[in-house]
Enzyme design. Structure first.
Site, PDB file in Angstrom:
ATOM      1  N   GLY A  74       1.768  22.601 -83.577  1.00 37.39           N
ATOM      2  CA  GLY A  74       2.384  23.340 -82.474  1.00 37.39           C
ATOM      3  C   GLY A  74       2.087  22.705 -81.120  1.00 37.39           C
ATOM      4  O   GLY A  74       1.037  22.106 -80.917  1.00 37.39           O
ATOM      5  N   ARG A 138       5.232  19.300 -88.209  1.00 39.10           N
ATOM      6  CA  ARG A 138       4.186  19.917 -89.024  1.00 39.10           C
ATOM      7  C   ARG A 138       4.020  19.242 -90.390  1.00 39.10           C
ATOM      8  O   ARG A 138       3.464  19.840 -91.306  1.00 39.10           O
ATOM      9  CB  ARG A 138       4.486  21.407 -89.209  1.00 39.10           C
ATOM     10  CG  ARG A 138       4.300  22.233 -87.955  1.00 39.10           C
ATOM     11  CD  ARG A 138       4.048  23.690 -88.275  1.00 39.10           C
ATOM     12  NE  ARG A 138       3.857  24.472 -87.071  1.00 39.10           N
ATOM     13  CZ  ARG A 138       2.699  24.621 -86.444  1.00 39.10           C
ATOM     14  NH1 ARG A 138       1.621  24.032 -86.917  1.00 39.10           N
ATOM     15  NH2 ARG A 138       2.613  25.344 -85.349  1.00 39.10           N
ATOM     16  N   ASP A 169      -6.186  21.790 -89.141  1.00 35.63           N
ATOM     17  CA  ASP A 169      -5.582  21.131 -90.304  1.00 35.63           C
ATOM     18  C   ASP A 169      -5.304  19.650 -90.032  1.00 35.63           C
ATOM     19  O   ASP A 169      -5.543  18.797 -90.879  1.00 35.63           O
ATOM     20  CB  ASP A 169      -4.267  21.824 -90.699  1.00 35.63           C
ATOM     21  CG  ASP A 169      -4.517  23.160 -91.393  1.00 35.63           C
ATOM     22  OD1 ASP A 169      -5.543  23.281 -92.092  1.00 35.63           O
ATOM     23  OD2 ASP A 169      -3.706  24.080 -91.233  1.00 35.63           O
ATOM     24  N   LYS A 195      -6.635  20.186 -80.480  1.00 34.48           N
ATOM     25  CA  LYS A 195      -5.508  20.844 -79.804  1.00 34.48           C
ATOM     26  C   LYS A 195      -5.140  22.138 -80.500  1.00 34.48           C
ATOM     27  O   LYS A 195      -5.116  22.168 -81.730  1.00 34.48           O
ATOM     28  CB  LYS A 195      -4.298  19.891 -79.851  1.00 34.48           C
ATOM     29  CG  LYS A 195      -2.994  20.497 -79.477  1.00 34.48           C
ATOM     30  CD  LYS A 195      -1.908  20.362 -80.539  1.00 34.48           C
ATOM     31  CE  LYS A 195      -2.170  21.184 -81.771  1.00 34.48           C
ATOM     32  NZ  LYS A 195      -1.021  21.293 -82.688  1.00 34.48           N
ATOM     33  N   THR A 196      -4.916  23.180 -79.826  1.00 37.05           N
ATOM     34  CA  THR A 196      -4.172  24.357 -80.273  1.00 37.05           C
ATOM     35  C   THR A 196      -4.335  25.461 -79.248  1.00 37.05           C
ATOM     36  O   THR A 196      -5.450  25.726 -78.770  1.00 37.05           O
ATOM     37  CB  THR A 196      -4.580  24.899 -81.666  1.00 37.05           C
ATOM     38  OG1 THR A 196      -3.854  26.110 -81.895  1.00 37.05           O
ATOM     39  CG2 THR A 196      -6.059  25.191 -81.851  1.00 37.05           C
ATOM     40  N   ASP A 198      -4.209  28.359 -79.906  1.00 36.95           N
ATOM     41  CA  ASP A 198      -4.879  29.480 -80.581  1.00 36.95           C
ATOM     42  C   ASP A 198      -6.365  29.561 -80.224  1.00 36.95           C
ATOM     43  O   ASP A 198      -6.992  30.591 -80.421  1.00 36.95           O
ATOM     44  CB  ASP A 198      -4.749  29.335 -82.104  1.00 36.95           C
ATOM     45  CG  ASP A 198      -3.312  29.460 -82.565  1.00 36.95           C
ATOM     46  OD1 ASP A 198      -2.425  29.611 -81.710  1.00 36.95           O
ATOM     47  OD2 ASP A 198      -3.067  29.388 -83.783  1.00 36.95           O
TER      48      ASP A 198
HETATM   49  P1  FBP Z   1      -1.107  24.786 -83.938  1.00 38.33           P
HETATM   50  O1  FBP Z   1      -2.303  25.448 -84.545  1.00 38.33           O
HETATM   51  O2  FBP Z   1      -0.463  23.794 -84.796  1.00 38.33           O
HETATM   52  O3  FBP Z   1      -1.431  24.260 -82.572  1.00 38.33           O
HETATM   53  O4  FBP Z   1      -0.001  25.891 -83.670  1.00 38.33           O
HETATM   54  C1  FBP Z   1      -0.331  27.127 -83.224  1.00 38.33           C
HETATM   55  C2  FBP Z   1       0.852  28.038 -83.053  1.00 38.33           C
HETATM   56  O5  FBP Z   1       1.273  28.060 -81.710  1.00 38.33           O
HETATM   57  C3  FBP Z   1       0.482  29.433 -83.553  1.00 38.33           C
HETATM   58  O6  FBP Z   1      -0.049  30.196 -82.527  1.00 38.33           O
HETATM   59  C4  FBP Z   1       1.790  29.934 -84.085  1.00 38.33           C
HETATM   60  O7  FBP Z   1       1.606  30.868 -85.113  1.00 38.33           O
HETATM   61  C5  FBP Z   1       2.432  28.703 -84.618  1.00 38.33           C
HETATM   62  O8  FBP Z   1       1.958  27.639 -83.843  1.00 38.33           O
HETATM   63  C6  FBP Z   1       3.927  28.766 -84.558  1.00 38.33           C
HETATM   64  O9  FBP Z   1       4.435  27.516 -84.884  1.00 38.33           O
HETATM   65  P2  FBP Z   1       5.902  27.309 -85.434  1.00 38.33           P
HETATM   66  O10 FBP Z   1       6.801  27.613 -84.298  1.00 38.33           O
HETATM   67  O11 FBP Z   1       5.936  25.896 -85.866  1.00 38.33           O
HETATM   68  O12 FBP Z   1       6.055  28.289 -86.557  1.00 38.33           O
END
Ligand code: FBP
Length: 552
Positions: A74, A138, A169, A195-196, A198
């Site tokens: 993300g 992803r 991951d 990075k995230t 979250d």
């Molecule tokens: P990452 O952990 O890969 O940084 O992504 C986090 C996030 O923003 C989550 O908060 C959310 O659930 C998810 O990505 C949504 O991603 P997508 O739009 O690919 O479903």
């Protein structure tokens, strides 16, 4: 604003600014649990020492390097600054070094799709949000054929290093790739960047994942605006879902910044084994108390990850994951949701089957989806709507029995997620990301592999920040994914004994009834450093203030 941010010079830690940087090695590392299983899976990269980047006579190579970078998962504000920091550090060490950007995430690495990142391209993206310079994806580098394709591509490119910008991951996958390349005698080093939005990739070494600061502040601005609207209109209850796939860090940070009437914290709900019914009862109680005080309005924050922490729904998701681990393709190929429902229901325990049937069909369908990492795409589950429906039903029931007479419940649902993932990085994220990229270049120059770059002392001013590297194997533990035991970086959930939660828990009863709302307003770039460069409240509470040379 675009022009002004384009020329912003991100601040670097003092130790990285001089160029004279040496690597200081710590003691051999080990993961907290599952040491033997992880040692067996990572024989070449297990046990590497933690490293610090300190000022001193440089031992880093100044030979021209060929390095690739990939953005994985993300979006998170500041990704472009990681690339800019990496680029600047490589060029400062040797202008003949070349940086390549792999396109559209890990699939670009597997398929060898990349472009050279030139100074002009980098300049066009400095301090901007988004991952659009090279895009993200992803996909996962995990199958043997993916690993061998990477090796082939790296050999063709004569690549010295790969920097993987991703969450838990993706950093795990970076470790798998580093191990594979080491075993093959490849010269390509792999370094991860945390990075995230979250905020759940953190531990004793990694204080924060980048992007959390900006995303949470962006949502907090919007929530503050809604608080003010709620107090003005005095007729709506706003149920606001906040992104964050698993952990509730984003919701908690937003609660600390805006002081809403209710904020659900998934980790607490899990710890107490609270059922969905009990959650609804708790919300209704606050709504009734506020209505009795003449306030038929309010603000509720709900973390996106909540469903997976409610005991009955968590058990259901685990059972569904086990079924999908065996039969995912078969289930996908079934012609309709009704057929899929029938197939999986017949394989669930009676309790989970009952819970599954009680959910709305759209939520049933989402719970059957998994991303490439085996996660339920929870951003597609409209938990705020589910709660609004259940709370409305409960209030109707109470009123049918002559109770809750003062309540006039007019709910509005919101979801804040994509609004914040590509926002202009705050000064904090702009500086932090640039420093992470800069330090990642140093780790590549030091010839290290299988590390995640870290920048510590983040509540101090950036001068005092300390950079280094954490062996990824040190952060791993074994978890069951899609029914299999696999090594993954342990996700940091909200610590119920930690200061941020304790502060929230000590104040939430008062916030429920009084209108103690705060209105953080937009992220500031110009003005006092205490405003413009402030870290999140989560970091400030976790690490404590006043630890810096400037007294911050
Ligand atoms: P990452 O952990 O890969 O940084 O992504 C986090 C996030 O923003 C989550 O908060 C959310 O659930 C998810 O990505 C949504 O991603 P997508 O739009 O690919 O479903």
């Amino acid at each position: 604003m675009q022009q002004a941010r384009a020329v912003y010079a991100p601040k670097l830690p003092k130790a990285l600014r001089t160029g004279a940087v040496r690597v200081e090695l710590g003691a051999p590392s080990a993961p907290a649990t599952d040491q033997e299983a992880i040692r067996a899976l990572f024989p070449h990269t297990y046990g590497q020492p933690e490293v610090k980047l300190v000022e001193g006579d440089s031992t880093l190579t100044t030979a021209p390097l060929r390095v690739g970078v990939v953005l994985s998962g993300g979006q998170a504000p500041g990704g472009h600054n990681v690339i800019a920091g990496l680029f600047d550090a490589l060029k400062a060490a040797n202008p003949a070094s070349v940086l390549y950007g792999f396109l559209k995430g890990p699939i670009g690495v597997i398929e060898g799709k990349y472009q050279e990142l030139t100074a002009a391209l980098i300049d066009a993206y400095r301090n901007t949000g988004g991952f659009d310079m090279i895009m993200s994806g992803r996909d996962k580098i995990e199958k043997p054929e993916h690993l061998s394709a990477c090796l082939r591509n790296f050999e063709e490119m004569d690549l010295d290093g790969l920097v993987v910008v991703g969450g838990d991951d993706s950093n795990t996958n970076a470790a798998v790739l580093a191990e594979y390349l080491s075993a093959q005698g490849s010269k390509t080093r792999v370094i991860g960047v945390p990075k995230t939005i979250d905020g759940d990739m953190k531990n004793g070494q990694i204080e924060a994942s980048f992007g959390f600061d900006t995303a949470a502040k962006t949502y907090a601005e919007l929530i503050g605006n809604i608080c003010r609207d709620a107090q003005s209109a005095v007729k709506y209850w706003h149920f606001i879902r906040l992104m964050g796939r698993a952990a509730s860090h984003v919701a908690l940070e937003c609660a600390l910044q805006t002081q809403p009437n209710i904020c659900l914290i998934s980790e607490e709900i899990q710890e107490k084994g609270t059922t969905l019914e009990a959650i609804v009862d708790g919300i209704v109680e606050v709504i009734v108390r506020r209505a009795d005080a003449g306030k038929n309005y309010g603000i509720l924050l709900v973390p996106e990850g909540l469903p997976e922490f409610i005991s009955d729904i968590k058990a259901l998701i685990e059972e569904l994951s086990a079924i999908l681990g065996r039969d995912e393709e078969y289930v996908k190929d079934l012609g309709s949701h009704a057929e899929r429902f029938q197939y999986v229901s017949g394989r669930l325990t009676p309790t989970s089957s009952r819970v599954y049937s009680s959910l709305p069909v759209d939520i049933q369908a989402v719970l059957l989806r998994r991303d490439t990492h085996g996660n339920v795409p929870l951003s597609q589950v409209e938990t705020e709507r589910l709660l609004i429906d259940l709370v409305s039903d409960k209030i109707r029931l109470l009123q049918a029995h002559g109770q809750a007479k003062s309540v006039k419940f007019s709910p509005l649902g919101h979801f804040f997620g994509y609004e914040g993932r590509c926002a202009y990085p705050s000064n904090f994220d702009a500086d932090y990301c640039y420093s992470l990229g800069y330090a990642a270049a140093m780790l590549v120059r030091a010839g290290l592999t299988g590390y995640t770059v870290n920048v510590q002392r983040l509540v101090a001013c950036s001068d005092e920040w300390a950079a280094g590297g954490t062996p990824v194997t040190m952060m791993l533990n074994m978890e069951t994914r899609k029914g299999k035991s696999v090594p993954v970086i342990k996700k940091a959930l909200v610590d119920l004994d930690g200061e941020p939660f304790r502060y929230f828990a000590a104040h939430r009863d008062a916030w429920a009834i009084t209108d103690a709302y705060l209105f953080p307003g937009p992220i500031q770039y110009y003005g006092p450093t205490a405003v413009c460069d402030a870290p999140t409240k989560t970091l400030a509470l976790e690490k404590g203030a006043g630890t810096c040379c400037c007294g911050r």
